[in-house]
Write an enzyme that holds these catalytic residues in place. Structure first.
Site, PDB file in Angstrom:
ATOM      1  N   SER A 248       0.806  -1.203   0.000  1.00 18.99           N
ATOM      2  CA  SER A 248       0.000   0.000   0.000  1.00 18.99           C
ATOM      3  C   SER A 248       0.854   1.275   0.000  1.00 18.99           C
ATOM      4  O   SER A 248       1.710   1.431  -0.843  1.00 18.99           O
ATOM      5  CB  SER A 248      -0.942  -0.065   1.191  1.00 18.99           C
ATOM      6  OG  SER A 248      -2.128   0.595   0.873  1.00 18.99           O
ATOM      7  N   HIS A 389      -7.835  -5.700   0.778  1.00 16.04           N
ATOM      8  CA  HIS A 389      -6.579  -4.959   0.898  1.00 16.04           C
ATOM      9  C   HIS A 389      -5.801  -5.492   2.104  1.00 16.04           C
ATOM     10  O   HIS A 389      -6.182  -5.260   3.247  1.00 16.04           O
ATOM     11  CB  HIS A 389      -6.948  -3.482   1.102  1.00 16.04           C
ATOM     12  CG  HIS A 389      -5.794  -2.542   1.029  1.00 16.04           C
ATOM     13  ND1 HIS A 389      -5.033  -2.409  -0.109  1.00 16.04           N
ATOM     14  CD2 HIS A 389      -5.278  -1.668   1.935  1.00 16.04           C
ATOM     15  CE1 HIS A 389      -4.098  -1.477   0.108  1.00 16.04           C
ATOM     16  NE2 HIS A 389      -4.232  -1.029   1.334  1.00 16.04           N
TER      17      HIS A 389
END
Ligand code: GCU
Length: 408
Positions: A248, A389
């Protein structure tokens, strides 16, 4: 007011593939002056130009000043994890800036390794105590974003934070496969909030008045290079085999670090998304405007001037990925992580192909979006796994195989 991409004046985002529309990417192989790149020498010139363009418009200029470092081994355990690892805790001090906190590095080396081990180097989100349950890891005392369930009090970690992200770091598997692991808390380099720069490296390096002053992502990337400096002095690891890895926002930093610093032998960008792996011009998920609004400290000031005109950016993220060439690169997405735009991450990787070809290498070697949980590609690899995620065992399994095949 609709822009070229159908974006309105509000920083709205799109999850509807039919609304993405068409866009034209800057040509990787054409320099700003219109010169076509046809060989490696031409690309190496273009490469420098692209690094400058990313510095001027996206991440800001990385200070080139050599900084004096002092490495202090705080603790060594010759037989950690039931004899699997030699574990060291090392603090990297900035000799000329004693007001700055050190970068606390946690290093695991496979004890069974007869030669220096290739090493995964990745920053972590919540302190070294978060990646393992081992209680003799010092609890980080640095600023943290407030976490769940009493894991922080007033932005400081508590004992409850131990092993909080252990699942994302399969240390034993990594070691058993013959790799070392070096990690540090990204907030050691700069705490992740708009005023964090005041207590980090950007308080002493850079120029806050400039539109291309570096942002936090640039600082985190720089910090990865400083850890690489340390690894080069550590006999138990093979510093010619450093795999830069990040998830990320830290994946964005890992890519920018790998783009600028060729000592990263390979780069793994796990769901690095907007301003990381994903194409900015593709209007899907997070946008340049959104990221600059939510995280005003991540990029340089000039990046914000593109909020409502991404088509004017002189670069797009496929060019960041191509800066890794001819080194191995892994780009990964997750199906439910639409915010990162999985397809935009894939297409970005696809676009690197002509650069790898200049070096006689195959990048992805396909333009076909793969099925879920299928790893594709050659020197550049890609997968979109099921789920959210995150960093999972599935992801690591692919990265370890990629490293076995391309780095060892
Ligand atoms: C936010 C941000 C992303 C970033 C992510 C993360 O969602 O919008 O750009 O990648 O945080 O770091 O987890």
């Amino acid at each position: 007011v609709a822009t070229a991409h159908g974006q309105t004046a509000e920083p709205v985002f799109n999850y509807d593939e039919s609304k993405v529309g068409t866009f034209t990417l800057p040509d990787l192989l054409v320099s700003r002056s219109g010169k076509k790149v046809t060989d490696v020498a031409g690309w190496e010139r273009r490469r420098k130009e692209l690094i400058q363009l990313f510095a001027e418009n996206v991440y800001g200029q990385t200070p080139q000043k050599a900084v004096k470092l002092r490495y202090q081994t705080v603790k060594t355990d010759e037989s950690a994890l039931n004899g699997l690892a030699i574990r060291k805790q090392i603090s990297i001090y900035f000799v000329d800036y004693p007001q700055l906190p050190p970068i606390d590095v946690l290093l695991y080396v496979p004890k069974a390794s007869k030669k220096p081990a290739p090493v995964f180097l990745g920053l972590n989100f919540c302190g070294n105590h978060c990646v393992t349950a081992e209680t003799d890891i010092a609890l980080s005392t640095r600023w943290m974003s407030n976490g769940p369930d009493g894991t922080t009090v007033n932005n400081r970690a508590t004992e409850k934070a131990r092993a909080m992200q252990e699942r994302r770091w399969p240390i034993e598997t990594i070691l058993k496969r013959g790799y070392a692991l070096a990690t540090a808390y990204y907030g050691d380099i700069e705490p992740d909030h708009p005023h964090g720069w005041r207590t980090g490296i950007r308080s002493v390096l850079g120029d806050t008045l400039r539109a291309d002053n570096w942002g936090a992502v640039g600082a985190w990337a720089w910090g990865m290079s400083r850890i690489a400096d340390f690894l080069a002095t550590e006999p138990s690891v093979d510093a010619s085999r450093i795999i830069g890895i990040g998830h990320s926002r830290i994946g964005k930093a890992a890519l920018w670090a790998g783009a600028q610093d060729k000592r990263f032998t390979a780069v793994v960008a796990n769901e690095a998304g907007e301003s990381g792996s994903a194409l900015s011009r593709r209007w899907y998920g997070e946008t340049v405007e959104r990221i600059n609004t939510s995280f005003p400290h991540w990029f340089c000031g000039r990046y914000k001037t593109y909020n409502k005109r991404v088509a004017d950016l002189p670069v797009d993220q496929h060019e960041l990925l191509a800066l890794i060439a001819p080194r191995p690169l892994y780009v990964a997405s997750a199906e439910e992580d639409r915010w990162s735009d999985p397809k935009g991450e894939f297409l970005s990787a696809v676009e690197t192909e002509p650069v790898y070809r200049l070096y006689g290498k195959v990048a992805l070697g396909t333009t076909q979006y793969p099925a879920v949980n299928e790893s594709v590609g050659k020197t550049v690899r890609y997968h979109v796994r099921t789920g959210k995620h995150d960093v999972t065992d599935f992801d690591w399994e692919q990265y370890l195989r990629f490293a076995d095949e391309l780095v060892r």
